[in-house]
Write a protein that holds these residues in place. Sequence first.
Motif, PDB file in Angstrom:
ATOM      1  N   ALA A  58       0.836  -1.203   0.000  1.00 18.26           N
ATOM      2  CA  ALA A  58       0.000   0.000   0.000  1.00 18.26           C
ATOM      3  C   ALA A  58       0.870   1.252   0.000  1.00 18.26           C
ATOM      4  O   ALA A  58       0.629   2.188  -0.776  1.00 18.26           O
ATOM      5  CB  ALA A  58      -0.935  -0.008   1.202  1.00 18.26           C
ATOM      6  N   CYS A  59       1.879   1.275   0.855  1.00 16.87           N
ATOM      7  CA  CYS A  59       2.789   2.431   0.894  1.00 16.87           C
ATOM      8  C   CYS A  59       3.599   2.536  -0.394  1.00 16.87           C
ATOM      9  O   CYS A  59       3.778   3.632  -0.935  1.00 16.87           O
ATOM     10  CB  CYS A  59       3.737   2.315   2.085  1.00 16.87           C
ATOM     11  N   GLY A  60       4.089   1.420  -0.879  1.00 17.43           N
ATOM     12  CA  GLY A  60       4.870   1.423  -2.121  1.00 17.43           C
ATOM     13  C   GLY A  60       4.046   1.867  -3.315  1.00 17.43           C
ATOM     14  O   GLY A  60       4.536   2.601  -4.182  1.00 17.43           O
ATOM     15  N   LEU A  61       2.790   1.450  -3.355  1.00 15.51           N
ATOM     16  CA  LEU A  61       1.916   1.853  -4.446  1.00 15.51           C
ATOM     17  C   LEU A  61       1.670   3.358  -4.420  1.00 15.51           C
ATOM     18  O   LEU A  61       1.754   4.030  -5.454  1.00 15.51           O
ATOM     19  CB  LEU A  61       0.592   1.102  -4.347  1.00 15.51           C
ATOM     20  N   ALA A  62       1.398   3.889  -3.252  1.00 15.85           N
ATOM     21  CA  ALA A  62       1.142   5.326  -3.138  1.00 15.85           C
ATOM     22  C   ALA A  62       2.373   6.145  -3.533  1.00 15.85           C
ATOM     23  O   ALA A  62       2.271   7.113  -4.295  1.00 15.85           O
ATOM     24  CB  ALA A  62       0.722   5.663  -1.714  1.00 15.85           C
ATOM     25  N   ILE A  63       3.538   5.748  -3.036  1.00 19.57           N
ATOM     26  CA  ILE A  63       4.762   6.501  -3.340  1.00 19.57           C
ATOM     27  C   ILE A  63       5.149   6.337  -4.813  1.00 19.57           C
ATOM     28  O   ILE A  63       5.472   7.317  -5.498  1.00 19.57           O
ATOM     29  CB  ILE A  63       5.914   6.046  -2.426  1.00 19.57           C
ATOM     30  N   ASN A  98       5.613   9.749 -16.050  1.00 15.59           N
ATOM     31  CA  ASN A  98       6.022   8.465 -16.612  1.00 15.59           C
ATOM     32  C   ASN A  98       5.365   7.369 -15.777  1.00 15.59           C
ATOM     33  O   ASN A  98       5.911   6.940 -14.751  1.00 15.59           O
ATOM     34  CB  ASN A  98       7.545   8.349 -16.589  1.00 15.59           C
ATOM     35  N   ILE A  99       4.213   6.902 -16.209  1.00 13.61           N
ATOM     36  CA  ILE A  99       3.435   5.956 -15.410  1.00 13.61           C
ATOM     37  C   ILE A  99       4.100   4.574 -15.352  1.00 13.61           C
ATOM     38  O   ILE A  99       3.970   3.868 -14.343  1.00 13.61           O
ATOM     39  CB  ILE A  99       1.978   5.870 -15.922  1.00 13.61           C
ATOM     40  N   VAL A 100       4.833   4.196 -16.387  1.00 13.10           N
ATOM     41  CA  VAL A 100       5.516   2.898 -16.364  1.00 13.10           C
ATOM     42  C   VAL A 100       6.606   2.893 -15.292  1.00 13.10           C
ATOM     43  O   VAL A 100       6.766   1.913 -14.555  1.00 13.10           O
ATOM     44  CB  VAL A 100       6.101   2.572 -17.758  1.00 13.10           C
ATOM     45  N   LEU A 101       7.333   3.996 -15.182  1.00 12.01           N
ATOM     46  CA  LEU A 101       8.328   4.126 -14.125  1.00 12.01           C
ATOM     47  C   LEU A 101       7.657   4.086 -12.755  1.00 12.01           C
ATOM     48  O   LEU A 101       8.169   3.487 -11.819  1.00 12.01           O
ATOM     49  CB  LEU A 101       9.118   5.422 -14.291  1.00 12.01           C
ATOM     50  N   GLY A 102       6.493   4.706 -12.643  1.00 13.25           N
ATOM     51  CA  GLY A 102       5.748   4.702 -11.389  1.00 13.25           C
ATOM     52  C   GLY A 102       5.324   3.305 -10.973  1.00 13.25           C
ATOM     53  O   GLY A 102       5.409   2.950  -9.795  1.00 13.25           O
ATOM     54  N   ILE A 103       4.888   2.500 -11.921  1.00 13.12           N
ATOM     55  CA  ILE A 103       4.492   1.119 -11.609  1.00 13.12           C
ATOM     56  C   ILE A 103       5.697   0.303 -11.175  1.00 13.12           C
ATOM     57  O   ILE A 103       5.623  -0.470 -10.216  1.00 13.12           O
ATOM     58  CB  ILE A 103       3.780   0.481 -12.824  1.00 13.12           C
ATOM     59  N   ALA A 104       6.824   0.464 -11.858  1.00  9.13           N
ATOM     60  CA  ALA A 104       8.036  -0.262 -11.491  1.00  9.13           C
ATOM     61  C   ALA A 104       8.518   0.149 -10.099  1.00  9.13           C
ATOM     62  O   ALA A 104       8.896  -0.705  -9.283  1.00  9.13           O
ATOM     63  CB  ALA A 104       9.134  -0.007 -12.528  1.00  9.13           C
ATOM     64  N   LEU A 105       8.490   1.445  -9.822  1.00 10.04           N
ATOM     65  CA  LEU A 105       8.879   1.919  -8.493  1.00 10.04           C
ATOM     66  C   LEU A 105       7.919   1.406  -7.423  1.00 10.04           C
ATOM     67  O   LEU A 105       8.343   1.078  -6.313  1.00 10.04           O
ATOM     68  CB  LEU A 105       8.917   3.447  -8.468  1.00 10.04           C
ATOM     69  N   ALA A 106       6.633   1.358  -7.735  1.00  8.18           N
ATOM     70  CA  ALA A 106       5.647   0.875  -6.774  1.00  8.18           C
ATOM     71  C   ALA A 106       5.930  -0.569  -6.382  1.00  8.18           C
ATOM     72  O   ALA A 106       5.866  -0.927  -5.198  1.00  8.18           O
ATOM     73  CB  ALA A 106       4.239   1.004  -7.356  1.00  8.18           C
ATOM     74  N   LEU A 107       6.257  -1.398  -7.353  1.00  6.57           N
ATOM     75  CA  LEU A 107       6.553  -2.803  -7.052  1.00  6.57           C
ATOM     76  C   LEU A 107       7.839  -2.941  -6.233  1.00  6.57           C
ATOM     77  O   LEU A 107       7.880  -3.684  -5.247  1.00  6.57           O
ATOM     78  CB  LEU A 107       6.654  -3.609  -8.342  1.00  6.57           C
ATOM     79  N   CYS A 108       8.881  -2.237  -6.645  1.00  4.16           N
ATOM     80  CA  CYS A 108      10.157  -2.327  -5.927  1.00  4.16           C
ATOM     81  C   CYS A 108      10.049  -1.794  -4.504  1.00  4.16           C
ATOM     82  O   CYS A 108      10.505  -2.429  -3.552  1.00  4.16           O
ATOM     83  CB  CYS A 108      11.236  -1.573  -6.679  1.00  4.16           C
ATOM     84  N   LEU A 109       9.449  -0.623  -4.358  1.00  5.33           N
ATOM     85  CA  LEU A 109       9.299  -0.046  -3.025  1.00  5.33           C
ATOM     86  C   LEU A 109       8.351  -0.870  -2.159  1.00  5.33           C
ATOM     87  O   LEU A 109       8.551  -0.993  -0.954  1.00  5.33           O
ATOM     88  CB  LEU A 109       8.787   1.395  -3.131  1.00  5.33           C
TER      89      LEU A 109
END
Length: 57
Positions: free
Chosen positions: A16-21, A31-42
């Motif tokens: 939940a926190c990773g998705l929001a950040i 850049n929504i693709v970067l956002g999705i990748a960051l959400a998964l990693c975080l």
Amino acid sequence: MTKRAKNTPRWTAGMACGLAIGIGLGIVLDNIVLGIALALCLGVALAYALPSKDTQA
């Protein structure tokens, strides 16, 4: 050998926190693709970083 404590991940809180950040940064950087990748990693990193409820004293 000493007995090691098992660190169980808190998937709900971490993702939940990773998705929001991650999605927030993706929108800000336009850049929504970067956002999705960051959400998964975080999300995975935070899930293991947050202490689980059963190990708190």
